[in-house]
Design a protein around this motif. Sequence first.
Motif, PDB file in Angstrom:
ATOM      1  N   CYS A  89      34.772  50.217  38.673  1.00 37.58           N
ATOM      2  CA  CYS A  89      34.129  48.921  38.912  1.00 37.58           C
ATOM      3  C   CYS A  89      33.657  48.805  40.353  1.00 37.58           C
ATOM      4  CB  CYS A  89      35.109  47.802  38.567  1.00 37.58           C
ATOM      5  SG  CYS A  89      34.544  46.152  39.035  1.00 37.58           S
ATOM      6  N   LEU A  90      34.503  49.187  41.298  1.00 33.63           N
ATOM      7  CA  LEU A  90      34.146  49.084  42.717  1.00 33.63           C
ATOM      8  C   LEU A  90      33.005  50.032  43.079  1.00 33.63           C
ATOM      9  CD1 LEU A  90      37.741  48.828  44.208  1.00 33.63           C
ATOM     10  CD2 LEU A  90      36.006  47.028  44.250  1.00 33.63           C
ATOM     11  N   VAL A  91      33.059  51.258  42.572  1.00 34.89           N
ATOM     12  CA  VAL A  91      32.017  52.241  42.901  1.00 34.89           C
ATOM     13  C   VAL A  91      30.676  51.833  42.294  1.00 34.89           C
ATOM     14  CG1 VAL A  91      31.269  54.621  42.559  1.00 34.89           C
ATOM     15  CG2 VAL A  91      33.638  54.145  43.216  1.00 34.89           C
ATOM     16  N   THR A  92      30.670  51.495  41.008  1.00 36.28           N
ATOM     17  CA  THR A  92      29.408  51.109  40.365  1.00 36.28           C
ATOM     18  C   THR A  92      28.879  49.803  40.942  1.00 36.28           C
ATOM     19  OG1 THR A  92      30.692  50.053  38.578  1.00 36.28           O
ATOM     20  CG2 THR A  92      29.908  52.313  38.213  1.00 36.28           C
ATOM     21  N   GLY A  93      29.787  48.904  41.321  1.00 31.52           N
ATOM     22  CA  GLY A  93      29.350  47.661  41.953  1.00 31.52           C
ATOM     23  C   GLY A  93      28.673  47.906  43.285  1.00 31.52           C
ATOM     24  N   SER A  94      29.214  48.841  44.060  1.00 28.44           N
ATOM     25  CA  SER A  94      28.592  49.186  45.343  1.00 28.44           C
ATOM     26  C   SER A  94      27.224  49.815  45.135  1.00 28.44           C
ATOM     27  CB  SER A  94      29.508  50.140  46.117  1.00 28.44           C
ATOM     28  OG  SER A  94      30.714  49.503  46.477  1.00 28.44           O
ATOM     29  N   LEU A  95      27.123  50.710  44.142  1.00 21.23           N
ATOM     30  CA  LEU A  95      25.832  51.351  43.856  1.00 21.23           C
ATOM     31  C   LEU A  95      24.807  50.331  43.356  1.00 21.23           C
ATOM     32  CD1 LEU A  95      27.076  54.615  42.074  1.00 21.23           C
ATOM     33  CD2 LEU A  95      26.206  54.379  44.415  1.00 21.23           C
ATOM     34  N   TRP A  96      25.272  49.354  42.612  1.00 20.81           N
ATOM     35  CA  TRP A  96      24.391  48.304  42.112  1.00 20.81           C
ATOM     36  C   TRP A  96      24.010  47.346  43.237  1.00 20.81           C
ATOM     37  CZ3 TRP A  96      25.926  44.714  37.412  1.00 20.81           C
ATOM     38  CH2 TRP A  96      24.782  44.046  36.950  1.00 20.81           C
ATOM     39  N   GLY A  97      24.942  47.117  44.162  1.00 16.69           N
ATOM     40  CA  GLY A  97      24.686  46.181  45.239  1.00 16.69           C
ATOM     41  C   GLY A  97      23.663  46.662  46.248  1.00 16.69           C
ATOM     42  N   GLU A 142      30.187  43.976  50.764  1.00 16.99           N
ATOM     43  CA  GLU A 142      30.241  42.694  51.464  1.00 16.99           C
ATOM     44  C   GLU A 142      31.623  42.087  51.190  1.00 16.99           C
ATOM     45  OE1 GLU A 142      28.825  39.774  53.968  1.00 16.99           O
ATOM     46  OE2 GLU A 142      27.731  41.576  53.354  1.00 16.99           O
ATOM     47  N   TRP A 143      32.256  41.574  52.223  1.00 19.52           N
ATOM     48  CA  TRP A 143      33.593  41.025  52.054  1.00 19.52           C
ATOM     49  C   TRP A 143      33.527  39.627  51.455  1.00 19.52           C
ATOM     50  CZ3 TRP A 143      37.627  44.169  52.373  1.00 19.52           C
ATOM     51  CH2 TRP A 143      37.481  45.344  53.093  1.00 19.52           C
ATOM     52  N   ASP A 144      32.990  39.529  50.252  1.00 18.68           N
ATOM     53  CA  ASP A 144      32.948  38.237  49.576  1.00 18.68           C
ATOM     54  C   ASP A 144      34.151  38.130  48.632  1.00 18.68           C
ATOM     55  OD1 ASP A 144      32.318  39.753  47.333  1.00 18.68           O
ATOM     56  OD2 ASP A 144      30.692  38.444  46.705  1.00 18.68           O
ATOM     57  N   GLY A 145      34.297  36.975  48.006  1.00 15.77           N
ATOM     58  CA  GLY A 145      35.493  36.710  47.213  1.00 15.77           C
ATOM     59  C   GLY A 145      35.697  37.661  46.057  1.00 15.77           C
ATOM     60  N   ARG A 146      34.640  37.924  45.268  1.00 17.24           N
ATOM     61  CA  ARG A 146      34.788  38.756  44.078  1.00 17.24           C
ATOM     62  C   ARG A 146      35.116  40.202  44.450  1.00 17.24           C
ATOM     63  NH1 ARG A 146      32.962  38.526  38.849  1.00 17.24           N
ATOM     64  NH2 ARG A 146      33.825  36.415  38.943  1.00 17.24           N
ATOM     65  N   MET A 147      34.369  40.777  45.380  1.00 12.18           N
ATOM     66  CA  MET A 147      34.591  42.185  45.720  1.00 12.18           C
ATOM     67  C   MET A 147      35.926  42.396  46.436  1.00 12.18           C
ATOM     68  SD  MET A 147      30.778  43.528  46.789  1.00 12.18           S
ATOM     69  CE  MET A 147      30.221  42.035  47.589  1.00 12.18           C
ATOM     70  N   THR A 148      36.272  41.471  47.316  1.00 12.67           N
ATOM     71  CA  THR A 148      37.532  41.600  48.048  1.00 12.67           C
ATOM     72  C   THR A 148      38.725  41.473  47.109  1.00 12.67           C
ATOM     73  OG1 THR A 148      36.505  40.672  50.038  1.00 12.67           O
ATOM     74  CG2 THR A 148      38.904  40.726  49.958  1.00 12.67           C
ATOM     75  N   SER A 149      38.686  40.514  46.202  1.00 12.71           N
ATOM     76  CA  SER A 149      39.804  40.335  45.269  1.00 12.71           C
ATOM     77  C   SER A 149      39.908  41.510  44.304  1.00 12.71           C
ATOM     78  CB  SER A 149      39.648  39.019  44.503  1.00 12.71           C
ATOM     79  OG  SER A 149      38.400  38.950  43.840  1.00 12.71           O
ATOM     80  N   MET A 150      38.785  42.140  43.957  1.00  7.41           N
ATOM     81  CA  MET A 150      38.832  43.329  43.109  1.00  7.41           C
ATOM     82  C   MET A 150      39.429  44.510  43.879  1.00  7.41           C
ATOM     83  SD  MET A 150      38.314  44.464  40.065  1.00  7.41           S
ATOM     84  CE  MET A 150      37.252  43.248  39.273  1.00  7.41           C
ATOM     85  N   LEU A 151      39.125  44.617  45.167  1.00  4.46           N
ATOM     86  CA  LEU A 151      39.737  45.657  45.992  1.00  4.46           C
ATOM     87  C   LEU A 151      41.239  45.429  46.102  1.00  4.46           C
ATOM     88  CD1 LEU A 151      39.359  48.144  47.821  1.00  4.46           C
ATOM     89  CD2 LEU A 151      38.970  46.559  49.730  1.00  4.46           C
TER      90      LEU A 151
END
Length: 237
Positions: free
Chosen positions: A103-111, A120-129
């Motif tokens: 999820c984190l890798v594909t999200g970064s590639l999509w972002g 980006e240290w936003d709520g969704r990505m940070t909480s997933m990390l």
Amino acid sequence: MHIYANPARFLKLARPLTMWLGWSGAALIAFALFAGLFLSPKDYLQGDSVRIMYVHVPAAWLAMGGWTGIAVASLMQLIWRHPLANVAGRALAVPGALFTSICLVTGSLWGRPTWGTYWEWDGRMTSMLVLLFLYIGYIVLADADRERGGEGRITAIFGLIGAINIPIIKYSVEWWNTLHQGQSIGVTGSSIDASMVWPLLISALGFSLLFGAIVLMRMRAMLARQKIEARLRRMAA
């Protein structure tokens, strides 16, 4: 659930179910990815990069679903002392961490093409990390507890405490102003076009079946290991 408290009864069901879930999941994933890549249209704003969602979204759902399963198993262990609860929790942890990483890798590639940044240290990505770190902590704690011959109560408590992060992940896009888009699919409907939704749902089902097969394989391996260790202890006595 107590009907499957007996490991022999559980294994009798798990053996054929593992193969059925694995092959069915793989077939659905292959079809969904083909449909997502070649049959569904590209997004009018994001273009072809939107096709990453056919892996990213199911991975995100299963990342959260995996820890939800750990929390349920932890509750069953602490309250009802189900003999397979600790095994189920440990079996869920590794595939849960794997899908969180996906999820984190594909999200970064999509972002990158969508937002112009990989992270980006936003709520969704940070909480997933944070969820990934929780999975890693759970795996380390469970291994340490097993090595010292513990019953897994500390690990179960950690599993319940970590569940606090699940609603944070889900509602982070509503609680904070973030780059991540809000919920697109809900109980009342979807903001995504139907031509994109059906491959996504098939992909989610396929990955879910594969996830279940991995969990069952790990549970079977853990029970086999416990049986071997018990036999070795009897032989050494």
